[in-house]
Design a protein around this motif. Sequence first.
Motif, PDB file in Angstrom:
ATOM      1  N   GLY A 184      43.141  32.032  43.993  1.00 54.04           N
ATOM      2  CA  GLY A 184      43.148  31.620  42.527  1.00 54.04           C
ATOM      3  C   GLY A 184      42.468  30.498  42.268  1.00 54.04           C
ATOM      4  N   LYS A 217      41.591  30.557  36.465  1.00 52.60           N
ATOM      5  CA  LYS A 217      40.833  31.173  35.385  1.00 52.60           C
ATOM      6  C   LYS A 217      41.801  31.413  34.348  1.00 52.60           C
ATOM      7  CE  LYS A 217      37.559  33.449  38.534  1.00 52.60           C
ATOM      8  NZ  LYS A 217      36.955  34.968  38.846  1.00 52.60           N
ATOM      9  N   GLU A 253      46.396  33.055  39.114  1.00 54.84           N
ATOM     10  CA  GLU A 253      45.296  32.277  38.271  1.00 54.84           C
ATOM     11  C   GLU A 253      45.878  31.490  37.495  1.00 54.84           C
ATOM     12  OE1 GLU A 253      42.206  32.499  39.012  1.00 54.84           O
ATOM     13  OE2 GLU A 253      41.884  33.987  40.069  1.00 54.84           O
TER      14      GLU A 253
END
Length: 281
Positions: A31, A34, A60
């Motif tokens: 990750g 994001k 994420e």
Amino acid sequence: MALEKKQQAKQPGLQHKMNITPQTIRKNYKGSEKLKGKVALITGGDSGIGKSAAVHFAREGADVAIVYFSEDTDAQVTEQAIEEEGRECLLIKGDVKEEAFCKHAVQSTIAKFGKLNIVVNNAAMQFPEESLEDISTKNLHKTFETNIYSFFYITSAAITHLKKNDAIINTTSITAYRGSEHLIDYASTKGAIVAFTRSLSKRLAKQGIRVNGIAPGPIWTPLIPATFEGKELEDFGKDVPMGRPGQPSELGPAYVFLASQDSSYMTGQVLHINGGEIIGG
């Protein structure tokens, strides 16, 4: 793929009882924040594709609300996986065929997390039949109510909470593009999802809310042993160019892409993750 020990008794199926467990996320998936600070709501998020999207989102940086029908053990396993990623999970049990429950699911998400940024409409059912005449009125209604009505219900309830740069992701199917002689009603709902995605994307573009879809090919999820049996189950996914069914883990990153700013100039589009079938549209 080896044959499952037996067909599961009913849909949407139980992942924890599958002989061959679907892969949710690659061990080497890293990750990169994001979706840091985002909140996602995923229908059918307890197992299969929905679970993969949920765990990828968590890795994420997103907190996730999981809507599921009755699969308590699968939902709890998914909750644990999300918490192991350091994120919070809200489990919401109920029937997406009911508009009131869909409103409740959105309201519960807002009450828990204070906001909503990503909506994944993913819940689905299918009932193979040899002919059009064999499709019962009961199953026809159940298929449409689950597979497309719920998309309207969830999205309608969620839309007032979404803002610029937020995202809606709809799970359609390869059957929307190539058809399916044994899943006429199911394929019809998946075609409706494509039209829903394209139409809603135009409506929300000026608000900066992106609406996209993913059209999976044959993916190994609990719905498959809950739908098929015998040779049909044993041969599942072998007819695509890559010669095998896909894993949910091969779709999760695509949901991250559509939920994040990586897809900032995409709306009204459908990603085709199907093992190599060439699909137009």
